[in-house]
Design an enzyme around this catalytic site. Sequence first.
Site, PDB file in Angstrom:
ATOM      1  N   HIS A  33     -31.405 -48.314  14.514  1.00 19.13           N
ATOM      2  CA  HIS A  33     -32.126 -49.373  13.803  1.00 19.13           C
ATOM      3  C   HIS A  33     -31.557 -49.565  12.412  1.00 19.13           C
ATOM      4  O   HIS A  33     -31.082 -48.613  11.783  1.00 19.13           O
ATOM      5  CB  HIS A  33     -33.631 -49.095  13.729  1.00 19.13           C
ATOM      6  CG  HIS A  33     -33.994 -47.759  13.170  1.00 19.13           C
ATOM      7  ND1 HIS A  33     -33.920 -46.595  13.902  1.00 19.13           N
ATOM      8  CD2 HIS A  33     -34.429 -47.398  11.938  1.00 19.13           C
ATOM      9  CE1 HIS A  33     -34.305 -45.579  13.153  1.00 19.13           C
ATOM     10  NE2 HIS A  33     -34.604 -46.035  11.948  1.00 19.13           N
ATOM     11  N   PHE A  34     -31.606 -50.801  11.972  1.00 16.72           N
ATOM     12  CA  PHE A  34     -31.208 -51.164  10.615  1.00 16.72           C
ATOM     13  C   PHE A  34     -32.471 -51.534   9.850  1.00 16.72           C
ATOM     14  O   PHE A  34     -33.262 -52.353  10.322  1.00 16.72           O
ATOM     15  CB  PHE A  34     -30.266 -52.382  10.629  1.00 16.72           C
ATOM     16  CG  PHE A  34     -28.909 -52.094  11.200  1.00 16.72           C
ATOM     17  CD1 PHE A  34     -28.718 -51.995  12.570  1.00 16.72           C
ATOM     18  CD2 PHE A  34     -27.813 -51.929  10.358  1.00 16.72           C
ATOM     19  CE1 PHE A  34     -27.469 -51.729  13.104  1.00 16.72           C
ATOM     20  CE2 PHE A  34     -26.550 -51.658  10.884  1.00 16.72           C
ATOM     21  CZ  PHE A  34     -26.378 -51.558  12.256  1.00 16.72           C
ATOM     22  N   HIS A  35     -32.643 -50.926   8.672  1.00 16.60           N
ATOM     23  CA  HIS A  35     -33.737 -51.320   7.785  1.00 16.60           C
ATOM     24  C   HIS A  35     -33.229 -52.462   6.901  1.00 16.60           C
ATOM     25  O   HIS A  35     -32.153 -52.342   6.297  1.00 16.60           O
ATOM     26  CB  HIS A  35     -34.114 -50.180   6.831  1.00 16.60           C
ATOM     27  CG  HIS A  35     -34.665 -48.956   7.491  1.00 16.60           C
ATOM     28  ND1 HIS A  35     -36.011 -48.696   7.548  1.00 16.60           N
ATOM     29  CD2 HIS A  35     -34.054 -47.911   8.099  1.00 16.60           C
ATOM     30  CE1 HIS A  35     -36.218 -47.532   8.165  1.00 16.60           C
ATOM     31  NE2 HIS A  35     -35.030 -47.033   8.499  1.00 16.60           N
TER      32      HIS A  35
ATOM     33  N   ASN B 180     -29.744 -45.131   9.287  1.00 12.95           N
ATOM     34  CA  ASN B 180     -29.641 -43.673   9.316  1.00 12.95           C
ATOM     35  C   ASN B 180     -29.205 -43.190  10.692  1.00 12.95           C
ATOM     36  O   ASN B 180     -29.771 -43.610  11.705  1.00 12.95           O
ATOM     37  CB  ASN B 180     -31.009 -43.043   8.988  1.00 12.95           C
ATOM     38  CG  ASN B 180     -31.549 -43.492   7.639  1.00 12.95           C
ATOM     39  OD1 ASN B 180     -30.788 -43.709   6.704  1.00 12.95           O
ATOM     40  ND2 ASN B 180     -32.853 -43.648   7.532  1.00 12.95           N
TER      41      ASN B 180
ATOM     42  N   GLN C 175     -32.792 -39.897   9.916  1.00 13.84           N
ATOM     43  CA  GLN C 175     -33.278 -40.692  11.050  1.00 13.84           C
ATOM     44  C   GLN C 175     -34.482 -39.998  11.682  1.00 13.84           C
ATOM     45  O   GLN C 175     -34.445 -38.801  11.949  1.00 13.84           O
ATOM     46  CB  GLN C 175     -32.166 -40.857  12.102  1.00 13.84           C
ATOM     47  CG  GLN C 175     -32.566 -41.746  13.269  1.00 13.84           C
ATOM     48  CD  GLN C 175     -31.443 -41.946  14.284  1.00 13.84           C
ATOM     49  OE1 GLN C 175     -30.404 -41.290  14.207  1.00 13.84           O
ATOM     50  NE2 GLN C 175     -31.653 -42.837  15.226  1.00 13.84           N
TER      51      GLN C 175
ATOM     52  N   ASP D 213     -41.532 -53.403   9.704  1.00 14.34           N
ATOM     53  CA  ASP D 213     -41.721 -51.948   9.679  1.00 14.34           C
ATOM     54  C   ASP D 213     -43.200 -51.666   9.413  1.00 14.34           C
ATOM     55  O   ASP D 213     -43.815 -52.284   8.538  1.00 14.34           O
ATOM     56  CB  ASP D 213     -40.842 -51.330   8.577  1.00 14.34           C
ATOM     57  CG  ASP D 213     -40.771 -49.823   8.686  1.00 14.34           C
ATOM     58  OD1 ASP D 213     -39.659 -49.301   8.906  1.00 14.34           O
ATOM     59  OD2 ASP D 213     -41.817 -49.151   8.538  1.00 14.34           O
TER      60      ASP D 213
HETATM   61  P1  DGP Z   1     -35.883 -43.885  10.181  1.00 15.20           P
HETATM   62  O1  DGP Z   1     -36.390 -42.862   9.216  1.00 15.20           O
HETATM   63  O2  DGP Z   1     -34.634 -44.562   9.696  1.00 15.20           O
HETATM   64  O3  DGP Z   1     -35.766 -43.339  11.586  1.00 15.20           O
HETATM   65  O4  DGP Z   1     -37.009 -45.030  10.182  1.00 15.20           O
HETATM   66  C1  DGP Z   1     -37.958 -45.234  11.179  1.00 15.20           C
HETATM   67  C2  DGP Z   1     -38.823 -46.391  10.728  1.00 15.20           C
HETATM   68  O5  DGP Z   1     -39.565 -46.854  11.829  1.00 15.20           O
HETATM   69  C3  DGP Z   1     -39.828 -46.050   9.632  1.00 15.20           C
HETATM   70  O6  DGP Z   1     -39.568 -46.853   8.487  1.00 15.20           O
HETATM   71  C4  DGP Z   1     -41.174 -46.401  10.225  1.00 15.20           C
HETATM   72  C5  DGP Z   1     -40.825 -47.281  11.405  1.00 15.20           C
HETATM   73  N1  DGP Z   1     -41.727 -47.126  12.524  1.00 15.20           N
HETATM   74  C6  DGP Z   1     -41.999 -45.971  13.174  1.00 15.20           C
HETATM   75  N2  DGP Z   1     -42.861 -46.197  14.181  1.00 15.20           N
HETATM   76  C7  DGP Z   1     -43.121 -47.531  14.181  1.00 15.20           C
HETATM   77  C8  DGP Z   1     -43.942 -48.382  14.996  1.00 15.20           C
HETATM   78  O7  DGP Z   1     -44.610 -47.956  15.931  1.00 15.20           O
HETATM   79  N3  DGP Z   1     -43.951 -49.698  14.687  1.00 15.20           N
HETATM   80  C9  DGP Z   1     -43.212 -50.212  13.661  1.00 15.20           C
HETATM   81  N4  DGP Z   1     -43.304 -51.531  13.448  1.00 15.20           N
HETATM   82  N5  DGP Z   1     -42.432 -49.444  12.874  1.00 15.20           N
HETATM   83  C10 DGP Z   1     -42.391 -48.127  13.129  1.00 15.20           C
END
Ligand code: DGP
Length: 142
Positions: free
Chosen positions: A98-100, A85, A92, A29
């Site tokens: 996606h899974f964190h 989410n 979200q 992330d």
């Molecule tokens: P959510 O709030 O559950 O939709 O989380 C989205 C996540 O995606 C957030 O923790 C940041 C991550 N994220 C957003 N854009 C990028 C990106 O361009 N590259 C990476 N590696 N992560 C990203």
Amino acid sequence: MPTIFSKIIDREIPCHRLYEDEHVLAFLDVGPVARGHCLVIPKQPAVELDGLSDDAAAALGRVMPRLVRALKAATGCAGVNVLQNNGAAAGQVVMHVHFHLIPRYSENHASASTQFGLKWQAGTLSDSDAADLTTRMTAELG
Ligand code: DGP
């Protein structure tokens, strides 16, 4: 509609790739709430979990324990939260499933972290509501 994650899958945007197979991609992330915070995504461009095919869901489920084992071994974390989410109401932001995987260490212990908290107040489940919900859910599930 393509999201930033479709572009990551297609290598139009770089990421730190951790794992990839026919159906699944895992990468770090870009805004970690803890060291080692990573994302696990299906290659199928579904917005929310309920839009995933059985095959894509199975592929995610198959690899998840392996990813959590690797995360624990690589970081030495004491615990891991798996957070997923669905919809803006659930927080979200990127509209691709996606899974964190979020490691927990002593300094970001679930009970103390200011960076990532999980806090809820348990209510009570009444007999009538339990019966109503069970009836509705089992009817939906067939
Ligand atoms: P959510 O709030 O559950 O939709 O989380 C989205 C996540 O995606 C957030 O923790 C940041 C991550 N994220 C957003 N854009 C990028 C990106 O361009 N590259 C990476 N590696 N992560 C990203």
